[in-house]
Design a protein around this motif. Sequence first.
Motif, PDB file in Angstrom:
ATOM      1  N   LEU A 152      10.028  70.720  22.961  1.00 41.55           N
ATOM      2  CA  LEU A 152       9.464  70.138  24.192  1.00 41.55           C
ATOM      3  C   LEU A 152       8.073  69.185  23.828  1.00 41.55           C
ATOM      4  O   LEU A 152       8.042  68.198  24.734  1.00 41.55           O
ATOM      5  CB  LEU A 152       8.934  71.486  24.910  1.00 41.55           C
ATOM      6  N   GLY A 153       7.346  69.486  22.861  1.00 39.22           N
ATOM      7  CA  GLY A 153       6.460  68.321  22.463  1.00 39.22           C
ATOM      8  C   GLY A 153       6.950  67.112  21.937  1.00 39.22           C
ATOM      9  O   GLY A 153       6.518  66.007  22.343  1.00 39.22           O
ATOM     10  N   PHE A 154       8.095  67.233  21.343  1.00 38.66           N
ATOM     11  CA  PHE A 154       8.787  65.982  20.829  1.00 38.66           C
ATOM     12  C   PHE A 154       9.329  65.130  22.105  1.00 38.66           C
ATOM     13  O   PHE A 154       9.196  63.882  21.897  1.00 38.66           O
ATOM     14  CB  PHE A 154      10.002  66.422  19.951  1.00 38.66           C
ATOM     15  N   MET A 155       9.797  65.710  22.805  1.00 30.87           N
ATOM     16  CA  MET A 155      10.315  65.132  24.366  1.00 30.87           C
ATOM     17  C   MET A 155       9.095  64.401  24.646  1.00 30.87           C
ATOM     18  O   MET A 155       9.376  63.404  25.344  1.00 30.87           O
ATOM     19  CB  MET A 155      10.941  66.143  25.135  1.00 30.87           C
ATOM     20  N   ALA A 156       8.105  65.185  25.036  1.00 29.52           N
ATOM     21  CA  ALA A 156       6.683  64.647  25.520  1.00 29.52           C
ATOM     22  C   ALA A 156       6.574  63.313  24.903  1.00 29.52           C
ATOM     23  O   ALA A 156       6.179  62.267  25.320  1.00 29.52           O
ATOM     24  CB  ALA A 156       5.613  65.614  25.695  1.00 29.52           C
ATOM     25  N   LEU A 157       6.367  63.485  23.589  1.00 30.70           N
ATOM     26  CA  LEU A 157       5.980  62.452  22.578  1.00 30.70           C
ATOM     27  C   LEU A 157       6.769  61.122  22.861  1.00 30.70           C
ATOM     28  O   LEU A 157       6.593  60.079  23.177  1.00 30.70           O
ATOM     29  CB  LEU A 157       5.924  62.958  21.035  1.00 30.70           C
ATOM     30  N   MET A 158       8.192  61.298  22.831  1.00 32.13           N
ATOM     31  CA  MET A 158       9.143  60.233  22.972  1.00 32.13           C
ATOM     32  C   MET A 158       9.167  59.615  24.142  1.00 32.13           C
ATOM     33  O   MET A 158       9.046  58.307  24.391  1.00 32.13           O
ATOM     34  CB  MET A 158      10.399  60.729  22.486  1.00 32.13           C
ATOM     35  N   THR A 159       9.033  60.494  25.386  1.00 31.48           N
ATOM     36  CA  THR A 159       8.922  60.028  26.753  1.00 31.48           C
ATOM     37  C   THR A 159       7.621  59.014  26.781  1.00 31.48           C
ATOM     38  O   THR A 159       7.828  58.234  27.586  1.00 31.48           O
ATOM     39  CB  THR A 159       9.037  61.135  27.563  1.00 31.48           C
ATOM     40  N   GLY A 160       6.468  59.603  26.248  1.00 34.31           N
ATOM     41  CA  GLY A 160       5.326  58.841  26.505  1.00 34.31           C
ATOM     42  C   GLY A 160       5.391  57.378  25.824  1.00 34.31           C
ATOM     43  O   GLY A 160       5.044  56.407  26.526  1.00 34.31           O
ATOM     44  N   MET A 161       6.151  57.390  24.719  1.00 37.86           N
ATOM     45  CA  MET A 161       6.468  56.291  23.857  1.00 37.86           C
ATOM     46  C   MET A 161       7.217  55.289  24.767  1.00 37.86           C
ATOM     47  O   MET A 161       7.076  54.064  24.719  1.00 37.86           O
ATOM     48  CB  MET A 161       7.228  56.425  22.566  1.00 37.86           C
ATOM     49  N   SER A 162       8.230  55.935  25.155  1.00 38.21           N
ATOM     50  CA  SER A 162       9.094  54.982  26.138  1.00 38.21           C
ATOM     51  C   SER A 162       8.542  54.383  27.273  1.00 38.21           C
ATOM     52  O   SER A 162       8.389  53.105  27.791  1.00 38.21           O
ATOM     53  CB  SER A 162      10.197  55.662  26.549  1.00 38.21           C
ATOM     54  N   LEU A 163       7.460  55.019  27.779  1.00 37.19           N
ATOM     55  CA  LEU A 163       6.746  54.732  28.936  1.00 37.19           C
ATOM     56  C   LEU A 163       5.624  53.943  28.685  1.00 37.19           C
ATOM     57  O   LEU A 163       5.439  52.549  29.473  1.00 37.19           O
ATOM     58  CB  LEU A 163       5.939  55.966  29.528  1.00 37.19           C
ATOM     59  N   MET A 164       4.876  53.898  27.396  1.00 36.98           N
ATOM     60  CA  MET A 164       4.123  52.934  27.038  1.00 36.98           C
ATOM     61  C   MET A 164       4.920  51.663  27.006  1.00 36.98           C
ATOM     62  O   MET A 164       4.511  50.487  27.354  1.00 36.98           O
ATOM     63  CB  MET A 164       3.424  53.249  25.734  1.00 36.98           C
ATOM     64  N   SER A 165       6.030  51.635  26.143  1.00 35.54           N
ATOM     65  CA  SER A 165       6.665  50.520  25.808  1.00 35.54           C
ATOM     66  C   SER A 165       7.080  49.701  27.100  1.00 35.54           C
ATOM     67  O   SER A 165       7.075  48.236  27.258  1.00 35.54           O
ATOM     68  CB  SER A 165       8.112  50.761  25.067  1.00 35.54           C
ATOM     69  N   ASP A 166       7.576  50.527  28.253  1.00 41.26           N
ATOM     70  CA  ASP A 166       8.117  49.992  29.338  1.00 41.26           C
ATOM     71  C   ASP A 166       6.974  49.235  30.220  1.00 41.26           C
ATOM     72  O   ASP A 166       7.107  48.046  30.885  1.00 41.26           O
ATOM     73  CB  ASP A 166       8.805  50.829  30.256  1.00 41.26           C
ATOM     74  N   SER A 167       5.732  49.930  30.147  1.00 41.25           N
ATOM     75  CA  SER A 167       4.632  49.368  30.724  1.00 41.25           C
ATOM     76  C   SER A 167       4.014  48.089  30.306  1.00 41.25           C
ATOM     77  O   SER A 167       3.307  47.478  30.895  1.00 41.25           O
ATOM     78  CB  SER A 167       3.485  50.555  31.027  1.00 41.25           C
ATOM     79  N   MET A 168       4.427  47.943  29.073  1.00 41.48           N
ATOM     80  CA  MET A 168       3.676  46.841  28.367  1.00 41.48           C
ATOM     81  C   MET A 168       4.650  45.601  28.078  1.00 41.48           C
ATOM     82  O   MET A 168       4.382  44.353  27.670  1.00 41.48           O
ATOM     83  CB  MET A 168       3.090  47.206  26.959  1.00 41.48           C
ATOM     84  N   ALA A 169       6.079  45.761  28.523  1.00 44.91           N
ATOM     85  CA  ALA A 169       6.927  44.745  28.325  1.00 44.91           C
ATOM     86  C   ALA A 169       6.596  43.548  29.091  1.00 44.91           C
ATOM     87  O   ALA A 169       6.904  42.485  28.452  1.00 44.91           O
ATOM     88  CB  ALA A 169       8.242  45.177  28.771  1.00 44.91           C
ATOM     89  N   PHE A 170       6.023  43.675  30.125  1.00 42.28           N
ATOM     90  CA  PHE A 170       5.711  42.461  31.242  1.00 42.28           C
ATOM     91  C   PHE A 170       4.758  41.559  30.510  1.00 42.28           C
ATOM     92  O   PHE A 170       4.471  40.416  30.713  1.00 42.28           O
ATOM     93  CB  PHE A 170       5.045  42.906  32.546  1.00 42.28           C
ATOM     94  N   LEU A 171       3.780  41.890  29.539  1.00 40.45           N
ATOM     95  CA  LEU A 171       2.758  41.347  28.669  1.00 40.45           C
ATOM     96  C   LEU A 171       3.519  39.914  27.991  1.00 40.45           C
ATOM     97  O   LEU A 171       2.711  39.082  27.680  1.00 40.45           O
ATOM     98  CB  LEU A 171       1.970  42.153  27.657  1.00 40.45           C
ATOM     99  N   GLU A 172       4.717  40.233  27.866  1.00 34.26           N
ATOM    100  CA  GLU A 172       5.494  39.124  26.952  1.00 34.26           C
ATOM    101  C   GLU A 172       5.278  37.693  27.604  1.00 34.26           C
ATOM    102  O   GLU A 172       5.396  36.693  26.948  1.00 34.26           O
ATOM    103  CB  GLU A 172       6.979  39.375  27.000  1.00 34.26           C
TER     104      GLU A 172
END
Length: 590
Positions: A152-172
């Motif tokens: 469950l911790g690993f799931m939260a870690l990976m989900t948070g990582m994906s969420l950060m990546s998605d939220s910063m993609a527009f900065l391109e």
Amino acid sequence: MSMYILKLISLLGGLALFLFGMDVMGKALERQAGGKLQTILAKMSSNVFKGFFLGLAVTAVIQSSSATTVMVVGFVNSGIMALKQAVGVIMGANVGTTVTAWILSLTALEGESLVVQIFKPTTLAPLLGIVGIVLYMFTKSEKKQGIGTILLGFMALMTGMSLMSDSMAFLENEKWFADLMVSFTNPILAIVVGAVLTGVIQSSSASVGILQSLCSTGLVTGGVALPIILGQNIGTCVTALISTIGANRNARRAAMVHLYFNLLGVIIFAAVFYGVGAFVPWGFLTETMSEVNIAIIHTTFNVVTTLIMLPLHGVLEKLATLSVPEDKEPESTALLDQRLIATPAVAIQRAQEIAADMARTASQALDGAIGLLEKFDSKGLESVKALENKTDEYEDALGTYLVQLTGTKLSVHDNRELNILLYTISDVERIADHAVSIGKAGEEIYQKDIAFSEAAKSELKVLSKAVQAVVKSTVAAYCGGDLENARRVEPQEQVVDSLVKEIKSRHVRRLRNGQCKVEYGFVLEDLLTSYERVADHCSNIAVEMLQVSEGKLEAHEYLTALKAGELTESAKFDERFEKYRKQYTFPDEE
């Protein structure tokens, strides 16, 4: 403007989920490893190379070089580990932390095959979450629930990582962000930024994860990533440095070893890398980095730095010693270091070691006191008193420490061990108190020139041996967590009780026959009371060990049922009592 606010909320939420997942996963991994972490780190790091591989392995398991380093500082502060041993472990921790970056690089997997799709975080995270929640909620096994928590911790870690990546993609497409990334190609500025970011969140793994999530913008080049990673390795030293507040000299030196290792590693690596680059440009510095590229750079830097610094471990140790010089006054080590509470399983094992030392000290005090009955020596009595004072110090330190540990999240096994310690340390300390009483009785016999009859002397010798035997069995059980030895204690305690009753009745007969004086009876009564109470405390310790560890009846109920023959071990109890009783017979009973 509203878009920026929403993206910022998404970014911070992703970061929160990422850090939460890393914390949950790391702590669950620590609980699964248990107190073995201390045994591995403290007892197997005999040289710097062994220490390196052990530091690497432990950090790879608990996913935090900061946690490993803080543990090392705690071990050094407690005297468990020497500074020389700590050097290799700290180096290994720096390499071990690179595992996290490789796990996070799974986001870069590409391909249409089913295997690739399953290992992409968008599929793997929910899959692990499903398995994790089933193990966590629908199983009774503590081990399976622990594995579920890790997943469950690993799931939260990976989900948070994906969420950060998605939220910063527009900065391109944002010019200001592109300009910011260009400014980070200045190595000194980027190193400072990496160090500050890591120092604030106190996790190099987390800061590397943030850098990897920035790769979604397509604006992170090798020239930006490399110096930031260099800075992250300096920033991660902040946690260990903070942890040395109030620590002893060697613990502060251990933290300085960590700082010098990373600082010198960054200086040497940067000097060589950018020095060579001035003549032969590094092509990857202008290339766009992916999550995998970040993991490669992170690993390469840490491995190369370690290869350079490992042969120089003596230099690091010397620099740390110069930075934290010797004081004129000698410095003591902490019995129980507060830093270890951050890893409760390790703290429990350390508390058990101190409790074992306390039990051995109490036993030593008793042996010394019994020796004073035959040949009194004022220095010997002072030695017994000193040992008793030492057990007082142990009890005070343990009592405070164990209460603090009750507020931490422990495994069922560790919680039982904690309860055993809480219930028994006062009994251990009382054995030493009675040792002092026995020693004082020896002093009274000496000062008043009391001469017991030969029969009385023989009886006391037999009783003394029986008491020493029950204490020996108790200490062996207590120090080794040996329940089989603990089961031997109660029948031995009953033998002591029967011997005490027999001596009292014999003393009365001798008084009637004029073979003994009344005033001698007062000293004898004090001795018999102390002996009997020592055995009683041994019984308390053994019964608590058996009942808490096996989750059975209360101590009083257990003893009542045992003696009434209501338990399966009652027959064994009777058999052992008869065996021990035959071993301790008075001369005229043979």
